[in-house]
Design a protein around this motif. Structure first.
Motif, PDB file in Angstrom:
ATOM      1  N   SER A  13      22.451 -10.025  17.247  1.00 12.15           N
ATOM      2  CA  SER A  13      21.574 -11.035  17.839  1.00 12.15           C
ATOM      3  C   SER A  13      20.210 -10.930  17.189  1.00 12.15           C
ATOM      4  O   SER A  13      19.785  -9.843  16.799  1.00 12.15           O
ATOM      5  N   ARG A  52      28.145  -6.754  16.649  1.00  8.85           N
ATOM      6  CA  ARG A  52      27.639  -8.065  17.034  1.00  8.85           C
ATOM      7  C   ARG A  52      26.140  -8.069  16.746  1.00  8.85           C
ATOM      8  O   ARG A  52      25.458  -7.064  16.969  1.00  8.85           O
ATOM      9  N   ASP A  62      24.978 -13.668  14.954  1.00  7.57           N
ATOM     10  CA  ASP A  62      25.868 -14.330  15.910  1.00  7.57           C
ATOM     11  C   ASP A  62      25.129 -15.181  16.922  1.00  7.57           C
ATOM     12  O   ASP A  62      25.648 -16.179  17.400  1.00  7.57           O
ATOM     13  N   ARG A  82      26.775  -5.727  11.016  1.00  3.09           N
ATOM     14  CA  ARG A  82      27.674  -6.799  11.438  1.00  3.09           C
ATOM     15  C   ARG A  82      28.876  -6.884  10.489  1.00  3.09           C
ATOM     16  O   ARG A  82      30.011  -7.071  10.940  1.00  3.09           O
TER      17      ARG A  82
END
Lengths: 265, 402
Positions: A56, A54, A78, A49
Motif C-alpha cells: 500500500s 501486499r 496494490d 511485493r
C-alpha cells in the motif's frame, strides 16, 4: 506480509525562490515531482511485493498529489491512499507524522513494514519517518541501504552510519528509512501506466482517519515559522585568472587561504 | 515508560469490550477493572473508541498540548560518543549551549549514554562548558540503537524538564531525536545553522530562535516553539566552533538509572569502511567534478588533500561516472558539508551541489569556464585549467614546507 510506503510530492526545489518584494515563496510554475528519496523506498516496497507481499502507498497533500500515488500504482502498488484536507495545511513534522500515523492505522492497525525515503528534498528534515515510528509504537531502523526479509518474519538489513556500515538483524514489524544506495527505482510498465489512470486512489479527510483536529495542521504544530528570507549571498567572488600563469595563481590562492587563517602562516 | 492509554477505574464497568477490540492483546481484565500492558500497547486508541463509558483516554504523554513553560529550565546537549570518545560536534554544541544558557540565565546540562564509559568522557563535557552531566551507563546502551537511545533520552527529559535540547545533525542525532520529540510532545527543528535566545515579538521570556535552510538552501527560515517544551534542535557538524577545554571548570556528574531499556534490533556486524569517510566532518575539502575527466585524475586531488590535511569529496557528476564512491558526494542527494576551506576543481556548481556546500567558510573554485555557476558561491573564483592549477598548488605547497 503487508508493506506500507509513505511518499511525498515535492516542488522541484531547484526552482523555488523567494519573492524579494513580499518575502513569500514563489511556487508558480514550479514542477511537482515524487520526492527523489521516496523513489528508493517505493522500490524496496515493490521488491517485497515481487516476493509476494501486499503493498500500500500513502501520501498527504493537495488533491493533485494523487499523481504520485498513480505512478506508484502504475509501478505495481496494490492500493493507494491520499490524505487531503485543509485541516492538514501548515503542518510541521510532528503534526504531519500524526496525520500519517492515523492513516496508517486506518489502512492496517498492524502493518509488517512501513517505509519512508531518507528525507524529503523540500524540508530536508528526515523527521517524519522516525516520528511516525514512535507514534505507531513500531521500532525504527534508519538509513537502510539493503534489506532482505526472511520467511519467518525476520529480516537482515545493512544500514549506513557516520563511521561506515552495519548489518542489523531483527523481526518485523519495523519502520525503516531508505537511502539512495538501495536499489535503483524501476519504470512503470506501459500496461501498468494505462491501468493506473483508471485505478482508484482513496482520498481521506482528517475526520475519515479519526485525526484530532487540535493535532493537525498549523494549529497542531508546536513549531512556528517566524520569518523566511533569502540565504546570505557571498557578494561577488575575488577573481583570479590562472590561464596565463598557473604558478602565480597558485601562489595567490595560497596567500588568500593563509590570510583566512586556515593554513599556518 | 508509562502506558500510552490511561484507564479511569471510577468509570470502568468491567464490560471487557476493550479487551476484545484491542488488535495487539494489550488489554486485560484485572478483576472487574481493565488494565493495559504498556509493553504490548501500540497506542492505536482502538480501546479509547471502543469504551462505551469513556473510561479510557490517551495518556498525556502521547498528546501534545501547551506545556507549563515555568516547569522547564536549562539547556541540554546530547553528547554523542563512540568508543567512549566524545564526538567533536558535541563540543561545538556545548560552546553554543553555554552561550544560550548564559543568555537565558539558566544551567547547561549534557546527556551522556553508553556502557562502561571512562570517567574522563563526562569530565571532558564539564571542561567544555556543562554544569551538569547526566550519565546513563547501561549495557543496553553499549552501542547506538535508535529505539533504546530515544527511550533513554525521553525518560531523562520527563524527569528533569529542560527547556531546550540540542543534538548533532548526524546519522545518530537525526534518527533518534525525532522519536524523542514525539514522546515529549515537543517541537524539533532539523539542521539549524543559527541558534539564538531572544524575546518573541510580543515580548516575554527569551525563547530559542532556530534558523535553518529549506528548499535545498534556496530559502532560510527562522522557527520557534512558543508553547511547547522542550524546544529541540539538531545542528550540523562544523556549524559552531568548539571552545578550548577548561580543566579547572567544575560540574556535577549525575549517574542515572533508567527504567528497562530494550534495543529493538541487533547489530551483528560493523564495518568501518575507509571509503565511508565522513566528508561532513572535514575541515578542509578538496572537491572534484566532471572536469577531472577520469577516475585516475582523483589521485591528483588525493595528493593535494594529503598536503593540506584535508579530505577528497566530489560532485554528483563524478560519483555518477563511477570515479569515486557515493559516500564522497556533496550536495542535495549527497552530504551537506561546511568545511573551513572548500577547494574545488572542475565542479560546475549545479544548484543541488551548491545546496550542499553553502555553509562552507571559505570557498575557492577552479574552473575553466569563467561563467561557471560555482563562482556565485565562491570567495575566490579561479578561471583556468585545473590540470595546470592543481600541480602548481602542489608545487607551491612543497616549496612552503621545504
Amino acid at each position: 506480509m503487508h508493506v506500507i510506503v509513505c511518499i511525498k510530492q515535492v516542488p522541484d526545489s531547484t526552482n523555488v525562490r523567494i519573492n524579494p518584494e513580499t518575502n513569500t515563496l514563489m511556487r508558480e510554475g514550479v514542477e511537482s515531482i515524487l520526492n527523489p528519496f521516496d523513489e528508493y523506498a517505493l522500490e524496496e516496497g515493490l521488491r517485497l511485493r515481487d516476493a509476494g507481499a501486499r503493498l500500500s502507498v500513502v501520501s498527504m497533500g493537495p488533491p493533485q498529489a494523487a499523481a504520485i500515488l498513480r505512478e506508484a500504482l502504475a509501478r505495481g502498488a496494490d492500493a493507494a491512499y491520499l490524505l487531503s484536507d485543509r485541516a492538514f495545511a501548515g503542518a510541521d513534522t510532528l503534526a504531519t507524522g500524526y496525520a500519517i500515523s492515523c492513516a496508517i492505522r486506518k489502512i492496517d492497525p498492524s502493518p509488517d513494514l512501513v517505509l519512508f525515503g531518507k528525507q524529503a528534498i523540500d524540508g530536508d528534515t528526515a523527521q517524519v519517518g522516525p516520528g511516525v515510528a514512535e507514534m505507531l509504537g513500531i521500532p525504527l531502523l534508519a538509513y537502510i541501504r539493503e534489506l532482505s526479509a526472511g520467511e519467518d518474519g525476520s529480516f537482515t538489513a545493512t544500514v549506513s552510519t557516520d563511521d561506515g556500515e552495519e548489518t542489523v538483524e531483527g523481526k518485523f514489524p519495523a519502520v525503516m528509512t531508505v537511502l539512495k544506495e538501495a536499489h535503483a527505482p524501476r519504470f512503470a510498465p506501459l500496461a501498468g501506466a494505462m491501468a493506473a489512470r483508471r485505478a482508484k486512489v482513496t482520498v481521506w479527510s482528517a475526520a475519515d482517519v479519526g485525526a484530532d483536529p487540535a493535532r493537525c495542521g498549523l494549529n497542531g504544530s508546536p513549531t512556528k515559522v517566524v520569518r523566511i528570507f533569502p540565504p546570505p549571498s557571498k557578494g561577488g567572488a575575488l577573481r583570479v585568472d590562472a590561464r596565463e600563469d598557473a604558478d602565480a595563481a597558485a601562489a595567490e590562492i595560497l596567500r588568500l587561504v593563509k590570510e583566512k587563517g586556515i593554513l599556518p602562516q | 515508560m508509562s502506558a500510552p492509554v490511561a484507564i479511569d477505574p471510577a468509570k470502568c464497568k468491567g464490560c471487557s469490550k476493550c479487551v476484545r477490540e484491542c488488535p495487539f492483546g494489550a488489554m486485560r481484565m484485572n478483576g472487574r477493572i481493565a488494565e493495559v500492558d504498556g509493553a504490548a500497547c501500540r497506542a492505536c486508541s482502538a480501546c479509547v473508541k471502543a469504551c462505551p463509558f469513556g473510561a479510557i483516554s490517551e495518556a498525556k504523554a502521547r498528546r501534545w498540548g501547551a506545556a507549563d513553560l515555568s516547569a522547564y529550565s536549562g539547556v541540554w546537549v546530547f553528547a554523542e560518543q563512540s568508543g567512549g570518545k566524545i564526538r567533536e560536534v558535541s563540543y561545538e554544541l556545548l560552546a553554543k549551549g553555554r552561550e544560550l544558557a548564559d543568555s537565558r540565565g539558566c544551567r547547561l546540562g549534557a546527556v551522556l549514554l553508553g556502557s562502561g564509559l571512562p570517567p574522563e568522557a563526562a569530565q571532558s563535557l564539564v571542561a567544555h562548558g556543562a554544569d551538569e552531566v547526566y550519565v546513563a551507563d547501561d549495557p543496553a546502551l553499549a552501542e547506538f540503537e535508535t529505539n533504546a537511545y530515544a527511550d533513554a533520552v525521553a525518560q531523562l527529559i520527563a524527569k528533569y524538564r529542560p527547556e531546550a535540547v540540542l543534538a548533532g545533525a548526524t546519522a545518530i542525532g537525526r534518527s533518534f531525536l525525532p522519536k524523542v520529540a514525539v514522546r515529549s510532545g515537543a517541537g524539533l527543528t532539523a539542521d539549524c545553522t543559527a541558534l539564538e535566545m531572544a524575546a518573541p515579538a510580543g515580548g516575554g521570556a527569551k525563547i530559542l530562535h532556530q534558523t535553518r535552510p529549506a528548499f535545498g538552501g534556496n530559502i532560510m527560515a527562522t522557527i520557534f516553539t512558543p508553547d511547547h517544551r522542550p524546544q529541540m534542535a539538531t545542528v550540523r557538524p562544523r556549524v559552531f566552533r568548539a571552545a578550548p577545554p577548561d580543566a579547572s571548570r567544575t560540574g556535577k556528574i549525575v549517574a542515572e538509572a533508567l527504567a528497562a531499556l530494550s534495543p529493538a534490533f541487533k547489530t551483528v556486524k560493523r564495518k568501518a569502511s575507509g571509503e565511508n569517510v565522513d566528508i561532513a566532518a572535514a575541515e578542509i575539502l578538496v572537491v572534484g567534478g566532471r572536469g577531472l575527466k577520469k577516475a585516475e585524475n582523483f589521485a591528483l586531488l588525493e595528493k593535494l588533500a594529503a598536503k593540506l590535511g584535508g579530505t577528497v569529496a566530489a560532485s554528483r557528476a563524478a560519483v555518477d561516472a563511477g570515479w569515486i564512491p557515493a559516500s564522497r558526494q556533496v550536495g542535495q542527494t549527497g552530504k551537506t558539508v561546511a568545511p573551513r576551506l572548500y577547494l574545488s576543481f572542475g565542479v560546475s556548481g549545479a544548484i543541488q551541489h551548491l545546496a550542499g556546500m553553502r555553509g562552507s567558510d571559505f570557498v575557492v573554485a577552479v574552473n575553466s569556464d569563467p561563467n561557471a555557476p560555482i563562482f556565485q558561491a565562491a570567495d575566490v573564483a579561479v578561471t583556468g585549467d585545473l590540470f595546470a592549477v592543481a600541480p602548481a598548488l602542489l608545487k607551491a605547497l612543497d616549496e612552503r614546507m621545504a
